[in-house]
Write an enzyme that holds these catalytic residues in place. Sequence first.
Site, PDB file in Angstrom:
ATOM      1  N   ASN A 180      47.464  23.701  34.006  1.00  0.00           N
ATOM      2  CA  ASN A 180      47.811  25.239  34.449  1.00  0.00           C
ATOM      3  C   ASN A 180      48.747  25.131  35.682  1.00  0.00           C
ATOM      4  OD1 ASN A 180      46.311  24.005  36.601  1.00  0.00           O
ATOM      5  ND2 ASN A 180      44.901  25.577  36.892  1.00  0.00           N
ATOM      6  N   HIS A 233      48.849  23.430  38.504  1.00  0.00           N
ATOM      7  CA  HIS A 233      48.426  22.991  39.765  1.00  0.00           C
ATOM      8  C   HIS A 233      49.105  21.649  40.206  1.00  0.00           C
ATOM      9  CE1 HIS A 233      44.489  20.770  38.230  1.00  0.00           C
ATOM     10  NE2 HIS A 233      45.671  19.997  38.382  1.00  0.00           N
ATOM     11  N   GLU A 255      45.633  25.300  43.154  1.00  0.00           N
ATOM     12  CA  GLU A 255      45.410  26.221  42.026  1.00  0.00           C
ATOM     13  C   GLU A 255      46.429  27.447  41.700  1.00  0.00           C
ATOM     14  OE1 GLU A 255      44.074  24.813  39.557  1.00  0.00           O
ATOM     15  OE2 GLU A 255      41.922  24.586  39.866  1.00  0.00           O
ATOM     16  N   ASP A 304      43.362  15.079  47.244  1.00  0.00           N
ATOM     17  CA  ASP A 304      42.212  16.018  47.036  1.00  0.00           C
ATOM     18  C   ASP A 304      41.068  15.430  46.947  1.00  0.00           C
ATOM     19  OD1 ASP A 304      43.176  15.237  44.476  1.00  0.00           O
ATOM     20  OD2 ASP A 304      43.665  17.119  43.630  1.00  0.00           O
TER      21      ASP A 304
HETATM   22  P1  PGA Z   1      46.087  14.156  34.858  1.00  0.00           P
HETATM   23  O1  PGA Z   1      46.040  15.368  36.046  1.00  0.00           O
HETATM   24  O2  PGA Z   1      47.102  12.955  35.440  1.00  0.00           O
HETATM   25  O3  PGA Z   1      44.818  13.730  34.591  1.00  0.00           O
HETATM   26  O4  PGA Z   1      46.831  14.914  33.731  1.00  0.00           O
HETATM   27  C1  PGA Z   1      47.006  15.734  36.596  1.00  0.00           C
HETATM   28  C2  PGA Z   1      46.648  16.748  37.513  1.00  0.00           C
HETATM   29  O5  PGA Z   1      45.727  17.733  37.254  1.00  0.00           O
HETATM   30  O6  PGA Z   1      47.125  17.067  38.798  1.00  0.00           O
END
Ligand code: PGA
Length: 259
Positions: free
Chosen positions: A152, A154, A159, A83
Amino acid sequence: MCPRVGNYGESSMTEKPTITVVADYDAMSLAAADRVADVVSRYPEGAITIPTGSTPVGMYTELARRINAGELDFSRVQIFCLDEYLGVTPEDPAALTKLLLRDFLVPANINLDNVHFIPSTAADPAKAAQEYDDAVKAAGGLKIAVIGLGPNGHVGFNEPGSGPETRTRIVNLTRESRDQNAHYYEGATIPEQAMSMGIGTILESEKIVMIVNGTAKAEIVKEMVEGPMTNDLPGSWLGLAGSRAELIVDTSAAAFLES
Ligand code: PGA
């Protein structure tokens, strides 16, 4: 309406995703590096996708160590990014890809010709997103997808609201995700849109490894594993991959799981 077709724990698949609980962050990182190394040694020219964020940094350190020690050959692996913010170049200080460059691609001396950057600055992003998915197919499909889990639920920037049919596309970011990512950069403004590989493309991968650590994610891990598969929690769609999927989670993130 969100489809509800069973749940991760009571998957309609004959085989469920494997849940591997390890002691801590370092053990999670080593286990994830082992999975990647195993796939890459079997498919030295295979296509893979790997994430950005804080979770995979330990895995990247270990993979770079193995590559630099000559224990692992990444020279022909096709890396597809997961992404990126819309309109942001890989080199932009606030780019997610900049984190991947810093944490893995540069320290491991990866040939950037083998890296498929998200076409987030294309003049026609919708067309470029379609072409990105076509490139994954042309590369033989993903041999492994390593993914994280957002607070959340995702995956990549899929999302809440994202279903198992989704493909690489432009997505609107939630306030929560933008706030979450703001801590990666000092003073950067997080864009409101991104381009993300879809859940559907990830689910087609030969192997899927989700890595999650820390108490802050214990609640969402429990919901994902024990609740229904739902667009409200995109990570729950991993249940559809059955035994091709593995959740590697440290004891802190696994704290609320039953049994
Ligand atoms: P993080 O993010 O590794 O910084 O916790 C994970 C994500 O949002 O997929």
